[in-house]
Design a protein around this motif. Structure first.
Motif, PDB file in Angstrom:
ATOM      1  N   MET A 174       6.272   3.911   5.393  1.00 58.92           N
ATOM      2  CA  MET A 174       5.997   4.917   4.376  1.00 58.92           C
ATOM      3  C   MET A 174       7.232   5.765   4.087  1.00 58.92           C
ATOM      4  SD  MET A 174       2.083   6.233   5.030  1.00 58.92           S
ATOM      5  CE  MET A 174       2.103   6.304   6.821  1.00 58.92           C
ATOM      6  N   LEU A 175       7.978   6.121   5.134  1.00 65.73           N
ATOM      7  CA  LEU A 175       9.187   6.921   4.934  1.00 65.73           C
ATOM      8  C   LEU A 175      10.221   6.147   4.123  1.00 65.73           C
ATOM      9  CD1 LEU A 175       9.723   8.662   8.402  1.00 65.73           C
ATOM     10  CD2 LEU A 175       8.792   9.645   6.300  1.00 65.73           C
ATOM     11  N   ASN A 176      10.375   4.856   4.420  1.00 68.13           N
ATOM     12  CA  ASN A 176      11.310   4.025   3.658  1.00 68.13           C
ATOM     13  C   ASN A 176      10.912   3.938   2.194  1.00 68.13           C
ATOM     14  OD1 ASN A 176      13.705   2.766   4.722  1.00 68.13           O
ATOM     15  ND2 ASN A 176      12.441   1.812   6.273  1.00 68.13           N
ATOM     16  N   THR A 177       9.601   3.858   1.930  1.00 73.18           N
ATOM     17  CA  THR A 177       9.106   3.777   0.563  1.00 73.18           C
ATOM     18  C   THR A 177       9.463   5.036  -0.214  1.00 73.18           C
ATOM     19  OG1 THR A 177       7.253   2.439   1.354  1.00 73.18           O
ATOM     20  CG2 THR A 177       7.058   3.348  -0.853  1.00 73.18           C
ATOM     21  N   VAL A 178       9.505   6.157   0.493  1.00 72.83           N
ATOM     22  CA  VAL A 178       9.834   7.435  -0.141  1.00 72.83           C
ATOM     23  C   VAL A 178      11.328   7.572  -0.397  1.00 72.83           C
ATOM     24  CG1 VAL A 178       9.906   9.937   0.207  1.00 72.83           C
ATOM     25  CG2 VAL A 178       7.827   8.676   0.755  1.00 72.83           C
TER      26      VAL A 178
ATOM     27  N   PRO B  97       0.807  -1.230   0.000  1.00 72.73           N
ATOM     28  CA  PRO B  97       0.000   0.000   0.000  1.00 72.73           C
ATOM     29  C   PRO B  97       0.838   1.277   0.000  1.00 72.73           C
ATOM     30  CG  PRO B  97      -0.945  -1.587   1.502  1.00 72.73           C
ATOM     31  CD  PRO B  97       0.372  -2.162   1.054  1.00 72.73           C
ATOM     32  N   SER B  98       2.010   1.233   0.660  1.00 75.04           N
ATOM     33  CA  SER B  98       2.884   2.416   0.661  1.00 75.04           C
ATOM     34  C   SER B  98       3.376   2.723  -0.743  1.00 75.04           C
ATOM     35  CB  SER B  98       4.083   2.185   1.587  1.00 75.04           C
ATOM     36  OG  SER B  98       3.697   2.204   2.931  1.00 75.04           O
ATOM     37  N   GLY B  99       3.729   1.683  -1.489  1.00 84.01           N
ATOM     38  CA  GLY B  99       4.157   1.883  -2.867  1.00 84.01           C
ATOM     39  C   GLY B  99       3.030   2.451  -3.715  1.00 84.01           C
ATOM     40  N   ALA B 100       1.795   1.949  -3.513  1.00 80.44           N
ATOM     41  CA  ALA B 100       0.642   2.455  -4.254  1.00 80.44           C
ATOM     42  C   ALA B 100       0.336   3.903  -3.861  1.00 80.44           C
ATOM     43  CB  ALA B 100      -0.572   1.567  -3.978  1.00 80.44           C
ATOM     44  N   LEU B 101       0.479   4.196  -2.552  1.00 74.26           N
ATOM     45  CA  LEU B 101       0.238   5.557  -2.066  1.00 74.26           C
ATOM     46  C   LEU B 101       1.228   6.533  -2.681  1.00 74.26           C
ATOM     47  CD1 LEU B 101      -1.606   7.032   0.038  1.00 74.26           C
ATOM     48  CD2 LEU B 101       0.277   6.776   1.660  1.00 74.26           C
TER      49      LEU B 101
ATOM     50  N   ALA C  19       8.385  -2.680  -7.105  1.00 75.97           N
ATOM     51  CA  ALA C  19       9.426  -3.388  -6.355  1.00 75.97           C
ATOM     52  C   ALA C  19       9.706  -2.706  -5.024  1.00 75.97           C
ATOM     53  CB  ALA C  19      10.711  -3.462  -7.183  1.00 75.97           C
ATOM     54  N   SER C  20       9.667  -1.382  -4.995  1.00 79.21           N
ATOM     55  CA  SER C  20       9.911  -0.645  -3.753  1.00 79.21           C
ATOM     56  C   SER C  20       8.875  -0.997  -2.698  1.00 79.21           C
ATOM     57  CB  SER C  20       9.892   0.864  -4.033  1.00 79.21           C
ATOM     58  OG  SER C  20      10.138   1.594  -2.853  1.00 79.21           O
ATOM     59  N   GLY C  21       7.607  -1.109  -3.116  1.00 82.62           N
ATOM     60  CA  GLY C  21       6.557  -1.490  -2.173  1.00 82.62           C
ATOM     61  C   GLY C  21       6.752  -2.900  -1.648  1.00 82.62           C
ATOM     62  N   ILE C  22       7.185  -3.806  -2.528  1.00 83.31           N
ATOM     63  CA  ILE C  22       7.449  -5.188  -2.112  1.00 83.31           C
ATOM     64  C   ILE C  22       8.591  -5.230  -1.108  1.00 83.31           C
ATOM     65  CG2 ILE C  22       8.212  -7.457  -2.891  1.00 83.31           C
ATOM     66  CD1 ILE C  22       6.859  -6.837  -5.598  1.00 83.31           C
ATOM     67  N   PHE C  23       9.629  -4.443  -1.367  1.00 79.87           N
ATOM     68  CA  PHE C  23      10.768  -4.383  -0.453  1.00 79.87           C
ATOM     69  C   PHE C  23      10.335  -3.918   0.926  1.00 79.87           C
ATOM     70  CE2 PHE C  23      13.610  -4.807  -4.058  1.00 79.87           C
ATOM     71  CZ  PHE C  23      14.649  -5.518  -3.497  1.00 79.87           C
ATOM     72  N   MET C  24       9.477  -2.902   0.964  1.00 78.67           N
ATOM     73  CA  MET C  24       9.023  -2.388   2.255  1.00 78.67           C
ATOM     74  C   MET C  24       8.213  -3.441   3.007  1.00 78.67           C
ATOM     75  SD  MET C  24      10.502   0.370   2.492  1.00 78.67           S
ATOM     76  CE  MET C  24      11.747  -0.254   1.366  1.00 78.67           C
ATOM     77  N   MET C  25       7.452  -4.239   2.283  1.00 78.81           N
ATOM     78  CA  MET C  25       6.686  -5.304   2.917  1.00 78.81           C
ATOM     79  C   MET C  25       7.618  -6.313   3.576  1.00 78.81           C
ATOM     80  SD  MET C  25       3.858  -7.835   1.160  1.00 78.81           S
ATOM     81  CE  MET C  25       5.064  -8.743   0.185  1.00 78.81           C
ATOM     82  N   MET C  26       8.734  -6.606   2.918  1.00 84.12           N
ATOM     83  CA  MET C  26       9.655  -7.614   3.433  1.00 84.12           C
ATOM     84  C   MET C  26      10.554  -7.112   4.562  1.00 84.12           C
ATOM     85  SD  MET C  26       9.195 -10.605   2.190  1.00 84.12           S
ATOM     86  CE  MET C  26       7.467 -10.169   2.463  1.00 84.12           C
ATOM     87  N   VAL C  27      10.481  -5.829   4.864  1.00 82.94           N
ATOM     88  CA  VAL C  27      11.223  -5.306   6.018  1.00 82.94           C
ATOM     89  C   VAL C  27      10.654  -5.894   7.316  1.00 82.94           C
ATOM     90  CG1 VAL C  27      11.781  -3.175   7.288  1.00 82.94           C
ATOM     91  CG2 VAL C  27      11.977  -3.222   4.826  1.00 82.94           C
ATOM     92  N   VAL C  28       9.510  -6.567   7.195  1.00 80.83           N
ATOM     93  CA  VAL C  28       8.942  -7.270   8.343  1.00 80.83           C
ATOM     94  C   VAL C  28       9.945  -8.274   8.912  1.00 80.83           C
ATOM     95  CG1 VAL C  28       7.908  -9.159   7.011  1.00 80.83           C
ATOM     96  CG2 VAL C  28       6.870  -8.478   9.184  1.00 80.83           C
TER      97      VAL C  28
END
Length: 449
Positions: free
Chosen positions: A135-139, A67-71, A381-390
């Motif tokens: 969200m900050l990481n996505t940016v 969602p962060s990537g989409a946002l 890909a950026s949004g996927i990366f942020m998801m995997m920071v879990v």
């Protein structure tokens, strides 16, 4: 002349945007690194809770990554960053609130421990802060990579931003540890209220600063390309998929090494300030490593750096596991009211701290390698990366369980296994074997041809 002035203005605009992204990079680390030292407080009440606040912080990435990537694509870099600031303020407020309400209200029990409302409020606050940093990481990562033009120069900017990220990471556990000091039965989250107020003040300042900064928005108002259904996605690239796994493991390493180290040294010395101070040196060395990388990344490839530091990290962690705890060394520490002093800690702690030099360059290197050649799939890909920071929540939680079950040093075998994967990624997995996949958007004037 007019063209030269336009280029000068664009260069100035890019520099302001780069500085803004650097500032946000520091904010990410500031919020993230509150969890582990604060966890030493809750660990007094719930033995199993040490890394749970950290887990909640990173669990948010699993839900907010895509969602962060989409946002970002929908509302742009600036509005995404401002939204993140507001969310972060809410999360920090809830963590502060957990220090003044709910301590006497039982909610449920876990393994015989009565969980109180204030702990639930704290976990909710940590979870919401996770939305913020996601969200900050996505940016910041794709923005810096783009402003640097990708490749080695893009990685160079990401590493420079990482330097400030590490500076914030150095100061946060140091400050929190010094505020907590020696853990007693009366130590509560209220003892770090000052730091939480400072954090909220910094977020307010960040809101003002970012709202006044002009940030390039390459994804907004772009009508030169046609949105078309594609049989491919970021998942179609092998080096991206393996890089996603690499990010999952890397963040687990970055958080797990100093997180478990704080618990271990707090038990060994009986003083959280010592654990926090030694962990701060880990983040300080990450700062040093990223600073050096920001200088050499224009000439030394991300792949070469990743291979070298992964190999060195395996050696350092393995030595730390096998060295006896009785072999000690003096390291600097700091405590509020006592100032700086030296504390005797196992040499293994020094070796683990030195891993900060290795982990310092991994995030930027993995991200840079994994998005290379993606073109229009980069934002996805950026949004996927942020998801995997879990992974920064999952893997340290597993390591904490191993530490409680088999011993602190035994738990670092998990760290070695993850370093081994990153070495594999650098040597083999980072190569783009899907160059036949088209990555450019179709120009609008060619869509009907």
């Amino acid at each position: 002349m007019a063209k030269q002035q336009a280029n000068t203005q664009a260069a100035k605009g890019n520099m302001v945007a780069i500085i803004a992204m650097f500032f946000l990079f520091a904010m990410i680390s500031f919020v993230t690194n509150l969890a582990a030292p604060i966890g030493t407080i809750w660990k007094q009440n719930y033995e199993w809770s040490g890394m749970l606040g950290n887990m909640m912080n990173f669990l948010a990435y699993l839900f907010m990554g895509i969602p962060s990537g989409a946002l970002l694509v929908k509302i742009g870099y600036k509005k995404t960053a401002l939204t993140a600031m507001v969310v972060g303020l809410a999360g920090l407020f809830l963590q502060w609130l957990s220090g003044i309400v709910g301590a006497d209200t039982s909610v449920f029990s876990v393994g015989g421990d009565i969980v109180t409302l204030n702990f639930v409020i704290y976990l909710l606050g940590a979870f919401i802060c996770g939305f913020c940093v996601c969200m900050l990481n996505t940016v910041v990562n794709p923005m810096l990579n783009m402003l640097g033009g990708g490749g080695n120069k893009g990685n160079q900017l990401v590493q420079t931003g990482g330097t400030l990220n590490s500076l914030a990471g150095t100061l946060t556990p140091l400050f929190v540890g010094s505020l907590i000091g020696v853990i007693t039965a009366s130590t509560t989250i209220a003892d770090v209220a000052t730091l939480l107020f400072i954090a909220m003040g910094v977020f307010v300042l960040a809101l003002v600063v970012i709202s006044c900064v002009s940030i390039p928005e390459p994804h907004l108002g772009k009508k030169t390309a046609v949105k078309e259904k594609s049989q491919h996605s970021a998942w179609s690239f092998r080096h991206t998929v393996l890089g996603v796994i690499g990010i999952f493991f890397y963040v687990g390493i970055e958080i797990g090494i100093p997180g478990v180290l704080i618990f271990w040294l707090s038990d060994v010395t009986g003083d959280v300030a010592v654990g926090g101070a030694v962990a701060a040196i880990y983040w300080l060395l990450m700062l040093v490593g990223r600073f050096v990388s920001s200088i050499i990344s224009g000439k030394v490839s991300s792949r070469a750096q990743l291979i070298f530091v992964s190999t060195l990290a395996i050696f350092l962690t393995g030595a730390a596991i096998f060295l006896p705890e009785t072999l000690t060394i003096n390291m600097p520490a700091y405590a509020a009211g006592n100032g700086f002093f030296t504390a005797q800690v196992p040499v293994s702690a020094l070796l683990l701290v030195l891993c900060g030099l290795c982990t310092s360059v991994m995030w930027g290197g993995i991200f840079n390698l994994a998005v290379e050649g993606l073109g229009k799939y980069t934002a996805q890909a950026s949004g996927i990366f942020m998801m995997m920071v879990v992974g920064g929540g999952v893997m340290p939680l597993i390591q904490n369980w191993m530490a409680n079950s088999f011993g602190y040093m035994t738990s670092y075998w998990l760290i070695i296994a993850m370093f081994a994967y990153l070495l594999y990624y650098g040597v083999v997995g980072s190569r783009n074997v899907n160059k036949d996949i088209p990555v450019d958007e179709m120009p609008i004037d060619e869509r009907d041809l």
